[in-house]
Design an enzyme around this catalytic site. Sequence first.
Site, PDB file in Angstrom:
ATOM      1  N   HIS A 107      -4.715  -1.991 -15.759  1.00 54.09           N
ATOM      2  CA  HIS A 107      -4.177  -1.658 -14.436  1.00 54.09           C
ATOM      3  C   HIS A 107      -3.581  -0.238 -14.482  1.00 54.09           C
ATOM      4  O   HIS A 107      -2.746   0.070 -15.324  1.00 54.09           O
ATOM      5  CB  HIS A 107      -3.134  -2.678 -13.989  1.00 54.09           C
ATOM      6  CG  HIS A 107      -2.781  -2.506 -12.542  1.00 54.09           C
ATOM      7  ND1 HIS A 107      -3.477  -3.122 -11.522  1.00 54.09           N
ATOM      8  CD2 HIS A 107      -1.871  -1.714 -11.944  1.00 54.09           C
ATOM      9  CE1 HIS A 107      -2.988  -2.734 -10.372  1.00 54.09           C
ATOM     10  NE2 HIS A 107      -2.007  -1.879 -10.591  1.00 54.09           N
ATOM     11  N   ALA A 108      -4.026   0.606 -13.555  1.00 51.47           N
ATOM     12  CA  ALA A 108      -3.650   2.029 -13.602  1.00 51.47           C
ATOM     13  C   ALA A 108      -2.133   2.226 -13.489  1.00 51.47           C
ATOM     14  O   ALA A 108      -1.459   1.523 -12.737  1.00 51.47           O
ATOM     15  CB  ALA A 108      -4.346   2.780 -12.474  1.00 51.47           C
ATOM     16  N   HIS A 113      -3.782   8.921  -6.278  1.00 49.05           N
ATOM     17  CA  HIS A 113      -2.572   8.092  -6.206  1.00 49.05           C
ATOM     18  C   HIS A 113      -1.737   8.280  -7.480  1.00 49.05           C
ATOM     19  O   HIS A 113      -0.535   8.563  -7.425  1.00 49.05           O
ATOM     20  CB  HIS A 113      -2.980   6.615  -6.043  1.00 49.05           C
ATOM     21  CG  HIS A 113      -1.821   5.665  -6.076  1.00 49.05           C
ATOM     22  ND1 HIS A 113      -1.201   5.212  -4.933  1.00 49.05           N
ATOM     23  CD2 HIS A 113      -1.151   5.103  -7.115  1.00 49.05           C
ATOM     24  CE1 HIS A 113      -0.205   4.401  -5.279  1.00 49.05           C
ATOM     25  NE2 HIS A 113      -0.148   4.319  -6.599  1.00 49.05           N
ATOM     26  N   GLU A 114      -2.377   8.152  -8.624  1.00 49.28           N
ATOM     27  CA  GLU A 114      -1.653   8.271  -9.902  1.00 49.28           C
ATOM     28  C   GLU A 114      -1.145   9.698 -10.113  1.00 49.28           C
ATOM     29  O   GLU A 114      -0.031   9.906 -10.599  1.00 49.28           O
ATOM     30  CB  GLU A 114      -2.550   7.853 -11.075  1.00 49.28           C
ATOM     31  CG  GLU A 114      -2.972   6.384 -11.047  1.00 49.28           C
ATOM     32  CD  GLU A 114      -1.808   5.411 -10.964  1.00 49.28           C
ATOM     33  OE1 GLU A 114      -0.719   5.730 -11.468  1.00 49.28           O
ATOM     34  OE2 GLU A 114      -1.975   4.329 -10.377  1.00 49.28           O
ATOM     35  N   HIS A 155       2.098  10.273  -8.459  1.00 52.61           N
ATOM     36  CA  HIS A 155       3.277   9.825  -9.226  1.00 52.61           C
ATOM     37  C   HIS A 155       3.730  10.922 -10.195  1.00 52.61           C
ATOM     38  O   HIS A 155       4.907  11.235 -10.292  1.00 52.61           O
ATOM     39  CB  HIS A 155       2.934   8.577 -10.052  1.00 52.61           C
ATOM     40  CG  HIS A 155       2.860   7.302  -9.261  1.00 52.61           C
ATOM     41  ND1 HIS A 155       3.884   6.858  -8.468  1.00 52.61           N
ATOM     42  CD2 HIS A 155       1.885   6.345  -9.175  1.00 52.61           C
ATOM     43  CE1 HIS A 155       3.551   5.687  -7.921  1.00 52.61           C
ATOM     44  NE2 HIS A 155       2.332   5.357  -8.324  1.00 52.61           N
ATOM     45  N   GLU A 181       5.053   5.721  -4.276  1.00 57.27           N
ATOM     46  CA  GLU A 181       3.673   5.275  -4.055  1.00 57.27           C
ATOM     47  C   GLU A 181       2.950   6.127  -3.009  1.00 57.27           C
ATOM     48  O   GLU A 181       1.718   6.126  -2.945  1.00 57.27           O
ATOM     49  CB  GLU A 181       3.662   3.803  -3.606  1.00 57.27           C
ATOM     50  CG  GLU A 181       4.290   2.831  -4.603  1.00 57.27           C
ATOM     51  CD  GLU A 181       3.676   2.897  -5.991  1.00 57.27           C
ATOM     52  OE1 GLU A 181       2.485   3.250  -6.097  1.00 57.27           O
ATOM     53  OE2 GLU A 181       4.382   2.617  -6.975  1.00 57.27           O
ATOM     54  N   HIS A 204       0.703  -7.524 -10.243  1.00 54.87           N
ATOM     55  CA  HIS A 204       2.125  -7.243 -10.064  1.00 54.87           C
ATOM     56  C   HIS A 204       3.014  -8.473 -10.192  1.00 54.87           C
ATOM     57  O   HIS A 204       4.223  -8.330 -10.393  1.00 54.87           O
ATOM     58  CB  HIS A 204       2.343  -6.545  -8.711  1.00 54.87           C
ATOM     59  CG  HIS A 204       1.555  -5.268  -8.600  1.00 54.87           C
ATOM     60  ND1 HIS A 204       0.176  -5.254  -8.517  1.00 54.87           N
ATOM     61  CD2 HIS A 204       1.939  -3.962  -8.594  1.00 54.87           C
ATOM     62  CE1 HIS A 204      -0.256  -4.001  -8.450  1.00 54.87           C
ATOM     63  NE2 HIS A 204       0.795  -3.199  -8.501  1.00 54.87           N
ATOM     64  N   TYR A 210       4.458  -0.824  -1.618  1.00 53.62           N
ATOM     65  CA  TYR A 210       3.137  -0.408  -1.126  1.00 53.62           C
ATOM     66  C   TYR A 210       3.043  -0.539   0.399  1.00 53.62           C
ATOM     67  O   TYR A 210       2.333   0.211   1.044  1.00 53.62           O
ATOM     68  CB  TYR A 210       2.025  -1.203  -1.813  1.00 53.62           C
ATOM     69  CG  TYR A 210       2.036  -1.052  -3.318  1.00 53.62           C
ATOM     70  CD1 TYR A 210       1.670   0.158  -3.929  1.00 53.62           C
ATOM     71  CD2 TYR A 210       2.442  -2.094  -4.138  1.00 53.62           C
ATOM     72  CE1 TYR A 210       1.701   0.302  -5.307  1.00 53.62           C
ATOM     73  CE2 TYR A 210       2.468  -1.957  -5.522  1.00 53.62           C
ATOM     74  CZ  TYR A 210       2.096  -0.755  -6.100  1.00 53.62           C
ATOM     75  OH  TYR A 210       2.129  -0.612  -7.460  1.00 53.62           O
TER      76      TYR A 210
END
Length: 620
Positions: free
Chosen positions: A348-349, A378-379, A382, A406, A510, A520
């Site tokens: 999971h990323a 998305h990553e 962060h 997020e 999660h 999210y």
Amino acid sequence: MTIWTLAIVAFLLICIIDAWNLPSLRKSTNDLESEAHSYLVELDQLSSQKCYESYVAEWAYATDINDENEKVKLELSLDSAKFSKEISQNVTATFPLWREFKDPDLVRKLKKITILGAARLPDDQFKKYAQLETDMTKHYSTTTICSFKYKETCNLSLEPELTKIMRESRNEEELRHVWTEWHDKSGGPIKQTYKKFVEISNQAAKLNDFNDTGALWLNSYESETFKDDVEELWQTLKPLYQQIHAYVRAKLRNVYGDQFSDDGLIPAHLLGNMWAQSWENIDSLTSPYPNKASIDVTEQMIQQGYTPLKMFQVSDEFFTSLGLIAMPDEFWKESLIEKPDNRQVVCHASAWDFCNGKDFRIKQCTRVTATDLVIVHHEMGHIQYDLLYKDQPYFYREGANPGFHEAVGDTLALSVITPKHLKEIGLLDESIPIDDYETSINFLFSMALNKIAFLPFSYLIDKYRWDIYDGTVDESQYNTHWWRLRKEYQGIKPPNARSEANFDAGAKYHVPANVEYLRYFVSTIIQFQFHRSLCIEAGQYDPLDPKKPLHNCDIYRSKAAGSKLAAGLSMGSSKPWPEVMRVITGQEKMDAYAIREYFKPLEKWLTAANEEMGEIPGWK
Ligand code: X8Z
Ligand code: ZN
């Protein structure tokens, strides 16, 4: 003097001496405040060091699941929890009246130090807590199932095999097999572990002075009305969700007719995603104008020889085009961006800030697809946030609230995936017309399959856990309640009978990994507010100009947009989130105006299309 009188005098003397020794009584508030300041400065270095050590061990484990790495990781996380407990106890012992300090910034920091979460547990309980969490995540990350087509092949993992089947297969029986096997094998076996985990997690919450873990999670949003605000946002957007739900249902009925009954619910395995959380993978089955050229760029990426590395470079280039920070050398050297084939990893990323201002990494089992290109952004969002607040004091190096973290990469991705931008970076053929009404509706539809379909899912996961944590629902109802909410909010049903022997919530990362999920939902709302504001800043959106609709805006190369975003994000959590929101958007509230504005043409189109088909939105 009797012996009693003597005893009382002695006792009073001790009390007076004690009181004299209490720093809070002996020293002036100013002295104490400056002492607390110095203590925090000293602590910064130490906290960063502890954090670094535990992340190194955690990274080693997440990128190579084995017993030795697990042992070291658990030791280091206990060590880090002990440290947090110790400094929090120091604060309350040395500055018992810290809440009354005059400097609000000091109080804000001390408050963050004293809310410890699970670290507040006694050591033996913390060990149990960490072990349960590790056991559940390990189970999730290592679950495999057998193939539908080749019965003896039993090593199919969620990433990449099962995700690919859910994305691409149109064979109902295969989808049902994969869905059922994954839910049975990943979720079911952790039900008892999860129950124990909930108990200890609630003990920790109570030790932190919260009623339960749900209340502790909500505390990060720093608002008494947050739960109600979120419900109101959902109510505002529900009609749009129901429109897309009805339209997709009608289209899927044409493909998988016998799977539908008159309850109006959509079977969960037909939506292109294991959890039916976003539906962009069934775009080709449901697209409003299927004869128009496709704007899905997966094929192009493959044809052009895209690699995971290239995807991260493309993303980095977008960030730097806004004047934001380029990924440092350590990032390129240490990140894990492809699934290794010689060991087990947590696929999971995730994005990692090692707390030393230098080491930032991403772990992602990246595939060359358009969906993964968005996850890459998305990553990277962060990490960009981590980089922007890296010079804040230690306790402010976090998102303004979890939803902000997020939202960063997703905000940029709203520009990246516009057909206009995809043309600019050569992923969409120049000759494909993109400015006509039908292509716009197709584009907005695919965006809604992603963003609007996600809203009820991202809301219900924590609604579900709030109900478990506050005792509304006990273990005898874990699965029943899950499906009650899935039906009520998403309008979906399981592809076969479920019972309390199953634990289907546990089949979503999660839940076993214990990651709060409301973030999210919040992100989906606020990323459109960010997008709208940055688009105005970039001169790419004009509310009064129909030729510049919000969904066509691409902020690429706008330094003005980049610096506005950076101004807000670099504040970290030093101020309550509404202040950060004001810097980025000019307003202090989360609101659904921007997301509705973005989808306005589609909402109109869907309402008319459903009416024309006689498809009534909603379900029983
Ligand atoms: O978990 C994630 C990211 C890491 S923060 C990959 N996401 C949620 C999910 O996969 O369920 C991103 C979108 C929602
Ligand atoms: Zn994320």
